[in-house]
Scaffold this motif. Structure first.
Motif, PDB file in Angstrom:
ATOM      1  N   LYS A  34     -21.352 -34.034  -1.236  1.00  0.00           N
ATOM      2  CA  LYS A  34     -20.469 -34.999  -1.322  1.00  0.00           C
ATOM      3  C   LYS A  34     -20.628 -36.015  -0.417  1.00  0.00           C
ATOM      4  CE  LYS A  34     -15.587 -36.046  -2.196  1.00  0.00           C
ATOM      5  NZ  LYS A  34     -14.333 -35.593  -2.505  1.00  0.00           N
ATOM      6  N   LEU A  35     -21.070 -35.475   0.731  1.00  0.00           N
ATOM      7  CA  LEU A  35     -21.423 -36.537   1.885  1.00  0.00           C
ATOM      8  C   LEU A  35     -22.545 -37.076   1.767  1.00  0.00           C
ATOM      9  CD1 LEU A  35     -20.253 -34.245   5.136  1.00  0.00           C
ATOM     10  CD2 LEU A  35     -19.248 -36.644   4.595  1.00  0.00           C
ATOM     11  N   ASP A  36     -23.398 -36.486   1.062  1.00  0.00           N
ATOM     12  CA  ASP A  36     -24.622 -37.263   0.694  1.00  0.00           C
ATOM     13  C   ASP A  36     -24.695 -38.108  -0.014  1.00  0.00           C
ATOM     14  OD1 ASP A  36     -26.339 -35.818   2.512  1.00  0.00           O
ATOM     15  OD2 ASP A  36     -27.066 -34.235   1.034  1.00  0.00           O
ATOM     16  N   SER A  37     -23.788 -38.095  -1.400  1.00  0.00           N
ATOM     17  CA  SER A  37     -23.667 -38.968  -2.115  1.00  0.00           C
ATOM     18  C   SER A  37     -22.804 -40.221  -1.796  1.00  0.00           C
ATOM     19  CB  SER A  37     -22.721 -38.355  -3.593  1.00  0.00           C
ATOM     20  OG  SER A  37     -21.622 -37.873  -3.045  1.00  0.00           O
ATOM     21  N   LEU A  38     -21.939 -39.891  -0.723  1.00  0.00           N
ATOM     22  CA  LEU A  38     -21.160 -40.818  -0.036  1.00  0.00           C
ATOM     23  C   LEU A  38     -22.081 -41.627   0.703  1.00  0.00           C
ATOM     24  CD1 LEU A  38     -17.727 -39.238   0.888  1.00  0.00           C
ATOM     25  CD2 LEU A  38     -18.157 -41.006  -0.894  1.00  0.00           C
ATOM     26  N   TYR A  39     -22.923 -41.131   1.530  1.00  0.00           N
ATOM     27  CA  TYR A  39     -23.981 -42.144   2.258  1.00  0.00           C
ATOM     28  C   TYR A  39     -24.995 -42.700   1.141  1.00  0.00           C
ATOM     29  CZ  TYR A  39     -23.031 -39.422   6.785  1.00  0.00           C
ATOM     30  OH  TYR A  39     -22.524 -38.869   7.639  1.00  0.00           O
ATOM     31  N   LEU A  40     -25.299 -42.233   0.286  1.00  0.00           N
ATOM     32  CA  LEU A  40     -26.151 -43.007  -0.747  1.00  0.00           C
ATOM     33  C   LEU A  40     -25.492 -44.153  -1.412  1.00  0.00           C
ATOM     34  CD1 LEU A  40     -28.197 -40.283  -2.604  1.00  0.00           C
ATOM     35  CD2 LEU A  40     -29.109 -41.785  -1.059  1.00  0.00           C
ATOM     36  N   GLU A  41     -24.012 -43.996  -1.693  1.00  0.00           N
ATOM     37  CA  GLU A  41     -23.145 -44.868  -2.408  1.00  0.00           C
ATOM     38  C   GLU A  41     -23.129 -46.234  -1.161  1.00  0.00           C
ATOM     39  OE1 GLU A  41     -18.695 -45.647  -4.166  1.00  0.00           O
ATOM     40  OE2 GLU A  41     -19.471 -43.779  -3.593  1.00  0.00           O
ATOM     41  N   ARG A  42     -22.890 -45.735   0.087  1.00  0.00           N
ATOM     42  CA  ARG A  42     -22.668 -46.891   1.226  1.00  0.00           C
ATOM     43  C   ARG A  42     -23.789 -47.565   1.338  1.00  0.00           C
ATOM     44  NH1 ARG A  42     -22.837 -45.194   7.389  1.00  0.00           N
ATOM     45  NH2 ARG A  42     -25.148 -44.789   6.879  1.00  0.00           N
ATOM     46  N   ASN A  43     -25.149 -46.903   1.248  1.00  0.00           N
ATOM     47  CA  ASN A  43     -26.481 -47.528   1.351  1.00  0.00           C
ATOM     48  C   ASN A  43     -26.526 -48.666   0.166  1.00  0.00           C
ATOM     49  OD1 ASN A  43     -26.995 -46.545   3.621  1.00  0.00           O
ATOM     50  ND2 ASN A  43     -28.265 -44.732   2.891  1.00  0.00           N
ATOM     51  N   ASN A  44     -26.132 -47.954  -0.992  1.00  0.00           N
ATOM     52  CA  ASN A  44     -26.090 -48.891  -2.232  1.00  0.00           C
ATOM     53  C   ASN A  44     -25.251 -50.142  -1.872  1.00  0.00           C
ATOM     54  OD1 ASN A  44     -26.935 -49.967  -4.731  1.00  0.00           O
ATOM     55  ND2 ASN A  44     -25.326 -48.478  -5.769  1.00  0.00           N
ATOM     56  N   LEU A  45     -23.987 -49.913  -1.360  1.00  0.00           N
ATOM     57  CA  LEU A  45     -23.140 -51.002  -1.204  1.00  0.00           C
ATOM     58  C   LEU A  45     -23.619 -52.253  -0.181  1.00  0.00           C
ATOM     59  CD1 LEU A  45     -19.735 -49.049  -1.328  1.00  0.00           C
ATOM     60  CD2 LEU A  45     -20.709 -50.802  -3.145  1.00  0.00           C
ATOM     61  N   TYR A  46     -24.264 -51.463   0.789  1.00  0.00           N
ATOM     62  CA  TYR A  46     -24.756 -52.487   1.965  1.00  0.00           C
ATOM     63  C   TYR A  46     -26.107 -53.396   1.195  1.00  0.00           C
ATOM     64  CZ  TYR A  46     -22.708 -50.255   6.025  1.00  0.00           C
ATOM     65  OH  TYR A  46     -21.932 -49.954   6.947  1.00  0.00           O
ATOM     66  N   TYR A  47     -26.862 -52.661   0.377  1.00  0.00           N
ATOM     67  CA  TYR A  47     -28.030 -53.366  -0.244  1.00  0.00           C
ATOM     68  C   TYR A  47     -27.144 -54.673  -1.193  1.00  0.00           C
ATOM     69  CZ  TYR A  47     -31.715 -54.420  -3.076  1.00  0.00           C
ATOM     70  OH  TYR A  47     -33.085 -54.971  -4.065  1.00  0.00           O
ATOM     71  N   TYR A  53     -24.983 -61.631  -0.626  1.00  0.00           N
ATOM     72  CA  TYR A  53     -25.001 -62.630   0.634  1.00  0.00           C
ATOM     73  C   TYR A  53     -26.211 -63.584   0.371  1.00  0.00           C
ATOM     74  CZ  TYR A  53     -24.830 -64.399   5.373  1.00  0.00           C
ATOM     75  OH  TYR A  53     -24.842 -65.265   6.670  1.00  0.00           O
ATOM     76  N   LYS A  54     -27.417 -63.103   0.223  1.00  0.00           N
ATOM     77  CA  LYS A  54     -28.444 -64.001   0.026  1.00  0.00           C
ATOM     78  C   LYS A  54     -28.393 -65.002  -1.167  1.00  0.00           C
ATOM     79  CE  LYS A  54     -31.730 -60.800   2.136  1.00  0.00           C
ATOM     80  NZ  LYS A  54     -33.134 -59.664   1.576  1.00  0.00           N
ATOM     81  N   LYS A  55     -27.613 -64.589  -2.141  1.00  0.00           N
ATOM     82  CA  LYS A  55     -27.440 -65.573  -3.159  1.00  0.00           C
ATOM     83  C   LYS A  55     -26.475 -66.683  -2.870  1.00  0.00           C
ATOM     84  CE  LYS A  55     -26.631 -65.427  -8.273  1.00  0.00           C
ATOM     85  NZ  LYS A  55     -26.406 -64.658  -9.322  1.00  0.00           N
ATOM     86  N   ILE A  56     -25.528 -66.040  -2.107  1.00  0.00           N
ATOM     87  CA  ILE A  56     -24.642 -67.050  -1.598  1.00  0.00           C
ATOM     88  C   ILE A  56     -25.135 -68.270  -0.830  1.00  0.00           C
ATOM     89  CG2 ILE A  56     -22.406 -67.364  -0.359  1.00  0.00           C
ATOM     90  CD1 ILE A  56     -21.409 -64.769  -1.559  1.00  0.00           C
ATOM     91  N   GLN A  57     -25.875 -67.714   0.111  1.00  0.00           N
ATOM     92  CA  GLN A  57     -27.023 -68.780   0.936  1.00  0.00           C
ATOM     93  C   GLN A  57     -27.578 -69.526   0.288  1.00  0.00           C
ATOM     94  OE1 GLN A  57     -28.708 -66.136   3.865  1.00  0.00           O
ATOM     95  NE2 GLN A  57     -27.333 -66.534   5.474  1.00  0.00           N
ATOM     96  N   MET A  58     -28.233 -69.007  -0.850  1.00  0.00           N
ATOM     97  CA  MET A  58     -29.160 -69.836  -1.578  1.00  0.00           C
ATOM     98  C   MET A  58     -28.254 -70.972  -2.372  1.00  0.00           C
ATOM     99  SD  MET A  58     -31.895 -68.788  -4.536  1.00  0.00           S
ATOM    100  CE  MET A  58     -30.417 -68.482  -5.833  1.00  0.00           C
ATOM    101  N   LEU A  59     -27.084 -70.614  -3.027  1.00  0.00           N
ATOM    102  CA  LEU A  59     -26.412 -71.523  -3.702  1.00  0.00           C
ATOM    103  C   LEU A  59     -25.857 -72.488  -2.743  1.00  0.00           C
ATOM    104  CD1 LEU A  59     -24.524 -69.148  -6.244  1.00  0.00           C
ATOM    105  CD2 LEU A  59     -26.236 -70.583  -6.716  1.00  0.00           C
ATOM    106  N   GLU A  60     -25.468 -72.232  -1.537  1.00  0.00           N
ATOM    107  CA  GLU A  60     -24.879 -73.171  -0.672  1.00  0.00           C
ATOM    108  C   GLU A  60     -25.706 -73.969  -0.144  1.00  0.00           C
ATOM    109  OE1 GLU A  60     -23.170 -70.692   2.563  1.00  0.00           O
ATOM    110  OE2 GLU A  60     -21.403 -70.684   1.754  1.00  0.00           O
TER     111      GLU A  60
END
Length: 173
Positions: A34-47, A53-60
């Motif tokens: 469960k901890l491993d899946s939470l770490y993977l989910e956190r990394n996926n959310l960061y990505y 954020y990059k898309k927002i900067q490009m649109l701005e």
């Protein structure tokens, strides 16, 4: 401290260490996946967050590029087309007159004028330019009717093409 208390103290320490290792192992077996899946989910959310954020900067940046207000400069270029091969004199006079007519647009937003070209077209539609000429002591006058042909912007420079047709004088009776 005698020997039996030392042995008993050593047994307590060993039992505590075995209990600690056993508890950590049980915790890892129960909650490790469960901890491993939470770490993977956190990394996926960061990505995904970084991608958004990059898309927002490009649109701005794109929005700022389009809203970067540019103003029409002092130099308004006018090209005059005469249907007949009239002298350069008439072209220069008509060009100067049209540049004076376009003075209200100097300093206006390029985007405003490019979004509303009908304003410029309306100003030029059926406009009559009177050119007075003094030839050998006699004053002559010619009238030209103007029509806007093209309108373009090169950076902040407004460039227009107009067609000027000589208007025949109406004879008085």
């Amino acid at each position: 401290m005698n020997r039996s208390t030392r042995v008993q103290l050593l047994r307590i320490v060993v039992a505590f260490l075995f209990g600690l290792i056993g508890g950590l192992t049980a915790m890892n077996l129960l909650y490790g996946q469960k901890l491993d899946s939470l770490y993977l989910e956190r990394n996926n959310l960061y990505y995904r967050n970084n991608e958004k954020y990059k898309k927002i900067q490009m649109l701005e940046k794109d929005l700022n590029k389009h809203h970067d207000t540019q103003y029409i400069g002092q130099d308004v270029s006018v090209e005059v087309e005469l249907p007949t091969n009239e002298s350069q004199f008439y072209q220069d006079k008509i060009r100067k007159e049209i540049q004076e007519i376009l003075q209200p647009f100097v300093g206006k937003s390029v985007h405003w004028v490019s979004d509303n070209p009908e304003v410029l077209d309306t100003m030029m539609a059926k406009r009559i330019i009177q050119i007075d000429q003094d030839q050998k002591g006699t004053a002559t006058s010619k009238s030209f009717q103007i029509r806007l042909k093209y309108l373009t912007f090169v950076g902040t420079k407004l460039k227009i093409w107009v067609v000027a047709q000589e208007k025949q004088k109406e004879t008085e009776e």
